[in-house]
Write an enzyme that holds these catalytic residues in place. Sequence first.
Site, PDB file in Angstrom:
ATOM      1  N   ASP A 166       0.989  -1.216  -0.105  1.00 49.96           N
ATOM      2  CA  ASP A 166      -0.060  -0.095   0.057  1.00 49.96           C
ATOM      3  C   ASP A 166       0.853   1.375  -0.245  1.00 49.96           C
ATOM      4  O   ASP A 166       2.009   1.206   0.261  1.00 49.96           O
ATOM      5  CB  ASP A 166      -0.871  -0.190   1.259  1.00 49.96           C
ATOM      6  CG  ASP A 166      -2.134   0.641   0.937  1.00 49.96           C
ATOM      7  OD1 ASP A 166      -2.264   1.424  -0.091  1.00 49.96           O
ATOM      8  OD2 ASP A 166      -3.413   0.196   1.755  1.00 49.96           O
TER       9      ASP A 166
ATOM     10  N   ASP B 152     -11.076   1.358  -3.155  1.00 46.89           N
ATOM     11  CA  ASP B 152     -11.605   1.042  -1.890  1.00 46.89           C
ATOM     12  C   ASP B 152     -13.158   0.797  -1.916  1.00 46.89           C
ATOM     13  O   ASP B 152     -13.716   0.361  -0.944  1.00 46.89           O
ATOM     14  CB  ASP B 152     -11.224   1.812  -0.830  1.00 46.89           C
ATOM     15  CG  ASP B 152      -9.626   1.654  -0.355  1.00 46.89           C
ATOM     16  OD1 ASP B 152      -8.971   0.695  -0.666  1.00 46.89           O
ATOM     17  OD2 ASP B 152      -9.247   2.707   0.347  1.00 46.89           O
TER      18      ASP B 152
HETATM   19  C1  GLA Z   1      -5.762   1.954   2.266  1.00 46.68           C
HETATM   20  C2  GLA Z   1      -6.473   0.520   1.152  1.00 46.68           C
HETATM   21  C3  GLA Z   1      -7.204  -0.141   1.955  1.00 46.68           C
HETATM   22  C4  GLA Z   1      -6.606  -0.715   3.236  1.00 46.68           C
HETATM   23  C5  GLA Z   1      -6.082   0.322   4.084  1.00 46.68           C
HETATM   24  C6  GLA Z   1      -5.452  -0.054   5.222  1.00 46.68           C
HETATM   25  O1  GLA Z   1      -6.941   2.602   2.137  1.00 46.68           O
HETATM   26  O2  GLA Z   1      -6.674   1.114  -0.036  1.00 46.68           O
HETATM   27  O3  GLA Z   1      -7.518  -1.370   1.187  1.00 46.68           O
HETATM   28  O4  GLA Z   1      -5.529  -1.609   3.074  1.00 46.68           O
HETATM   29  O5  GLA Z   1      -5.450   1.377   3.467  1.00 46.68           O
HETATM   30  O6  GLA Z   1      -5.058   1.118   6.027  1.00 46.68           O
END
Ligand code: GLA
Length: 757
Positions: free
Chosen positions: A493, A557
Amino acid sequence: MTEDHPPALLPQNSRSDCDSDAMSDGIEIQQHGPVPASDPVEKGGEHHDFIALRAGGAFVALDVSKGMRPIILYAGIDMPGVSPHELAVLATRQHAPGSASVPLRGSLLNEIGTGISGASGLIAHRSGEDWAIDLRIADVDQPTAHEVVIRCEDRNTGIGSEHSLYLDPKTGMLVCNTTICNHAENELEVDWCAALSLPFDARMTRFLSFTGKWSGEFAVEEVPDFQGSIVRENKSGRTSHNVFPGGILAAPGTTELQGPASGFHLAWSGNHRLRVDRHSDGHCVVQLGEMTFPGEIRLAKGESYSTPELLACWSDRGLNGVSQQFHNYLTECVSDNRAFNKPRPVHYNTWEAVYFNHNEAALMELAALAADVGAERFVLDDGWFGSRRHDGAGLGDWWVSEEIYPQGLHPLASKVRELGMEFGLWVEPEMVNPDSDLYRAHPDWVLAAQGVEAVPFRGQLTLDLTKPEVFDYLFERITDLVGTYGIGYLKWDMNRDTNHPASSGRGAMHRQTKAVYRLFEKLRSVHPALEIESCSSGGARADFGIMTHADRIWTSDNNDARQRHHIMRGASHFFPMRVLGNHVGPRTCHITGRKFSMPFRVASAFFGHMGMELDLRSENASDLETLKRGIALHKQHRELIHSGDFWRLPSASNTNLVGCVAKDRDEALFGYAKLESELETLPAKVCFGGLDPARKYRVKMIWPLFNPSVSTPSIVDAASLGGEGTVFSGAALMQHGMQPPLTYPDTCIIYHLKACE
Ligand code: GLA
């Protein structure tokens, strides 16, 4: 600075070998390889050398006459038998009243010394001098029929350039980049260098630009015909949610299925600039390159800077033609096969089920439920390490939290494996929370411009990976975790913009981006089976640069089953289904608060690399059973979904129709989603695409597992779609189309088509 890490997509022999000797060789056209490098003719009393690159259905014709500026005469769909010199005559520029007395000859960068008044593809200088650069051809090397390296020099300023153009024989994708070399004593500052100034057919007046936001990635924004310039700049330090480094140009009548279109993309995960210029003389030029900070690229004598690679392709088969070329190129030439030699495992991701509230027993229960419904990979998301009990602490401390996991991750990882799943882990290596042991020990390890406060962003700062000690620390931590827990998959990430990244006082985004690539590469070389997903607050790091090192994209997300259709459709302009993560979310979407049935959630995640991201403990037995059957169905058809040609089909504004058709057109799947109520009394006919018109196909409805028609009689009964199906000809299915049943909104039907002998 000299590139430590050459661009990745060009073949080895097309990569820059620019050095300070290149200038002293004088001007010479080299003839190499199996085909003549040039095709000399006399034109208007001048000697001209031409090159024709032909491969994969594309054709690039260049004028590479020595001592002159290199010119792209044509770049587009192949015109068999057409020679570059006839194009040179056809494209003759004439004197226009009220303009320069001689027609101006552009170049591959339209640099300032050419006199071209439009956008310059190269802005460089030595403390305000040597900026009127005019690059002339010194030598040309054509190692194979489909690639050329053109070396230029400007004796006046002591600047050299090297332009590589490579046409991929399998897909017709043009891959090109430029290297700028400083041959003089004084430092050369490069403020802007496009990978190339690439001319496009000015009749393609529509510009499809890709924009978006967190949880709303890959929105298509159409810019109608315009004069002048459209500039889209990204300096977020990642590919970004809102400015995708690419676009599509199309003719007014072009549809998804027919008409001329062309696509372009910069394979780069840092800052970029994209500009489309329509000149009043009828020329259309696209520039894409890295956007650097002032003083970021300074070249001492003998040093060079290479741009990221620009990809471009052309099609006369509509927008799908362009997308399929990008998909095929990513599959054939960008991805390594570690991920694709095996079926794409169905994921279970813990994020929306537990967020930061990790508890070993609860996670084990979730793992058991996930395995039961068919998950094959269990991904432990954020919250497992250091003091990471919320998003304001712990980033950088890549040790398993002893408080939550007293025996490390061993019990959970073993349980996951016992249940027959792979164990995957979330990491965010480039980031640190000021509230972390790492930051307390090394506050100087972050990228920061002196005297400028960091913009607050999710309580975290960006680590300076250009520092060897930072790079080594991250490599050591991650490689240790991967080895210790037998991790097969990392969700990598990157959750903040990096606004003014400086290292040792200098802009550093270029070096940082390269260092990130190096870290991926080093980990992958040490762990040859390790797969990595590129996530950046959803889809903010989705590009062909990162995909040289990663295997999957976390597309968004936003697991809202309705909005996901738009996001996936948008992303499919450049990325194939096999790399686009697509998850079944909870009944009530955490981002939009909307509620969706399980059949619709399953169908909305069916195309793509399928997974789940929901608390399975709170789903009822009947929904769990539906989920299980949906996952089983996806597994049955995933080879087709991940290897077939993807088609976006013309859809009314309240629907989404897409399909995957096997390369041999023997089998196909189409997804028809009703996203809003009917616009008219009955739904418009569904016209399938990509089939063989001369063959017959048995059509069945394989999802949902009930008849979704809200009126009788309907096509579902008439054609026995839920049973044995009916055989129709490909031509009828594509040209006449099929009446879909009348359904409620938030219904998605999946049709399966099999050719009959
Ligand atoms: C980001 C990612 C999510 C999750 C969060 C965790 O927003 O896109 O899928 O992994 O971080 O903090």
